[in-house]
Design a protein around this motif. Structure first.
Motif, PDB file in Angstrom:
ATOM      1  N   ARG A  79      59.126 -73.873 -79.716  1.00  0.00           N
ATOM      2  CA  ARG A  79      59.218 -75.319 -79.545  1.00  0.00           C
ATOM      3  C   ARG A  79      59.918 -76.007 -80.708  1.00  0.00           C
ATOM      4  NH1 ARG A  79      58.534 -73.299 -75.477  1.00  0.00           N
ATOM      5  NH2 ARG A  79      56.947 -73.727 -73.897  1.00  0.00           N
ATOM      6  N   ARG A  80      60.804 -75.252 -81.371  1.00  0.00           N
ATOM      7  CA  ARG A  80      61.654 -75.889 -82.382  1.00  0.00           C
ATOM      8  C   ARG A  80      62.804 -76.641 -81.718  1.00  0.00           C
ATOM      9  NH1 ARG A  80      60.287 -70.908 -85.067  1.00  0.00           N
ATOM     10  NH2 ARG A  80      62.091 -69.876 -84.119  1.00  0.00           N
ATOM     11  N   VAL A  81      63.052 -76.350 -80.449  1.00  0.00           N
ATOM     12  CA  VAL A  81      64.050 -77.038 -79.658  1.00  0.00           C
ATOM     13  C   VAL A  81      63.536 -77.120 -78.231  1.00  0.00           C
ATOM     14  CG1 VAL A  81      65.307 -74.926 -79.096  1.00  0.00           C
ATOM     15  CG2 VAL A  81      66.500 -77.108 -79.028  1.00  0.00           C
TER      16      VAL A  81
ATOM     17  N   SER B 205      57.809 -81.220 -72.951  1.00  0.00           N
ATOM     18  CA  SER B 205      59.263 -81.353 -73.035  1.00  0.00           C
ATOM     19  C   SER B 205      59.918 -81.221 -71.663  1.00  0.00           C
ATOM     20  CB  SER B 205      59.841 -80.293 -73.976  1.00  0.00           C
ATOM     21  OG  SER B 205      59.633 -78.982 -73.465  1.00  0.00           O
TER      22      SER B 205
ATOM     23  N   ASP C 255      63.778 -70.017 -80.743  1.00  0.00           N
ATOM     24  CA  ASP C 255      63.593 -71.425 -81.098  1.00  0.00           C
ATOM     25  C   ASP C 255      62.943 -72.186 -79.943  1.00  0.00           C
ATOM     26  OD1 ASP C 255      64.640 -71.174 -83.627  1.00  0.00           O
ATOM     27  OD2 ASP C 255      66.649 -71.854 -83.077  1.00  0.00           O
ATOM     28  N   LEU C 256      63.358 -71.871 -78.733  1.00  0.00           N
ATOM     29  CA  LEU C 256      62.771 -72.520 -77.554  1.00  0.00           C
ATOM     30  C   LEU C 256      61.307 -72.139 -77.413  1.00  0.00           C
ATOM     31  CD1 LEU C 256      63.178 -74.168 -74.923  1.00  0.00           C
ATOM     32  CD2 LEU C 256      63.821 -72.015 -73.809  1.00  0.00           C
TER      33      LEU C 256
ATOM     34  N   GLY D 212      73.269 -78.379 -76.183  1.00  0.00           N
ATOM     35  CA  GLY D 212      73.981 -77.860 -77.339  1.00  0.00           C
ATOM     36  C   GLY D 212      75.056 -76.858 -76.974  1.00  0.00           C
TER      37      GLY D 212
ATOM     38  N   ALA E  11      68.272 -68.519 -80.139  1.00  0.00           N
ATOM     39  CA  ALA E  11      68.039 -69.739 -79.363  1.00  0.00           C
ATOM     40  C   ALA E  11      66.778 -69.601 -78.518  1.00  0.00           C
ATOM     41  CB  ALA E  11      69.245 -70.022 -78.478  1.00  0.00           C
TER      42      ALA E  11
ATOM     43  N   GLY F 161      67.648 -79.675 -74.872  1.00  0.00           N
ATOM     44  CA  GLY F 161      68.450 -79.621 -76.082  1.00  0.00           C
ATOM     45  C   GLY F 161      69.220 -78.320 -76.204  1.00  0.00           C
ATOM     46  N   LEU F 162      68.584 -77.222 -75.827  1.00  0.00           N
ATOM     47  CA  LEU F 162      69.267 -75.932 -75.860  1.00  0.00           C
ATOM     48  C   LEU F 162      70.481 -75.936 -74.935  1.00  0.00           C
ATOM     49  CD1 LEU F 162      67.655 -72.426 -75.781  1.00  0.00           C
ATOM     50  CD2 LEU F 162      69.471 -72.967 -74.176  1.00  0.00           C
TER      51      LEU F 162
END
Length: 275
Positions: free
Chosen positions: A145-147, A72, A141-142, A155, A138, A151-152
């Motif tokens: 690797r859900r985001v 990513s 989630d990072l 957002g 957040a 993207g973080l």
């Protein structure tokens, strides 16, 4: 402590000798980034270190927050402040796209492992406290690797502050190690209003410590550290203060890799020596 050689642990010596005897093929190093977070303390300064959990690669040793470049990081399209990727590439000896991925990895890893975010709403500011529950969600989630990092930031309408990272050096793991890393070292001043947090599942202890004190404790056998950490601590300690560190960073060669070499021919026993 001198920084041109280090006593080699017996287990590593045996492993290196076996690798040579068997004609081992070196593993391809994974590109990685690590960040020395610094903060002032009176006229001096401290650096943030974490001890890797025993189950992790290099477990039980103190190091700086960091890790491998993620897919990513290479695909990130994000708001960017500071030197452009081409300028970063010139400093790091990489194509612009690869340099951007390394810088993204440095900023991402220091948020994942220390809860410090090098980003702001514009090119001149940095976010403040990011320790609240929403930020922690957040971060998790990072980490999972859900985001992605881009993207973080998008957002929350944030810009990556690449100018807060100072390139310092590049180290490649010796050839006999089964897991190897090609690691770019950066420095960053802890942003005002933020604080480090022991959030990484990869660490079992964290602390702020003066570089000179960390070196003294390592020499006394209290802190286990690998050569890249020891050398980097000695280098920043020699700069004197934070202003001196920034001046030193401006002239550093962050592109030419350093690889410790095992020399077992000396009278003092096997040692890691630097090129």
């Amino acid at each position: 402590m001198t920084i041109d050689g280090f006593a080699a642990p017996p287990a590593l010596v045996e492993h290196a000798r076996r690798f040579r005897a068997e004609g081992g093929v070196p593993a391809v190093p994974r590109v990685a980034a690590t960040v020395l977070l610094l903060r002032p303390t009176g006229a001096d300064f401290e650096v943030y270190v974490i001890r890797r959990a025993a189950a992790m690669t290099f477990g039980g040793v103190y190091a700086f927050p960091g890790g491998g470049v993620d897919r990513s990081d290479s695909q990130a399209h994000l708001e960017w402040a500071g030197p452009r990727p081409a300028a970063w590439g010139a400093r790091l000896g990489l194509p612009p796209e690869a340099a951007q991925a390394v810088v993204c990895a440095a900023a991402r890893e220091v948020f994942e492992e220390a809860g410090v975010l090098l980003a702001g709403p514009d090119v001149a500011t940095v976010v403040g406290d990011v320790s609240g529950d929403d930020w922690e969600a957040a971060r998790q989630d990072l980490e999972a690797r859900r985001v992605g990092f881009a993207g973080l930031l998008a957002g929350r309408r944030l810009t990556l502050r690449s100018d807060l990272l100072l390139p310092w050096s590049r180290w490649i793991t010796p050839e006999f190690e089964p897991r190897r890393f090609d690691t770019y070292f950066f420095l960053a001043l802890l942003p005002e209003g933020q604080r480090t947090r022991d959030v990484s599942g990869e660490a079992d202890h964290t602390m702020w410590v003066r570089p000179a004190d960390a070196l003294a404790r390592a020499e006394a056998g209290e802190l286990a550290m690998l050569p890249p950490t020891l050398v980097t601590l000695a280098q920043v300690a020699a700069a004197g203060d934070l202003a001196g560190v920034a001046r030193a960073a401006a002239g550093r060669d962050a592109a030419t890799p350093v690889t410790p070499r095992l020399d077992d021919s000396g009278a003092d026993g096997p040692r890691f020596v630097l090129p």
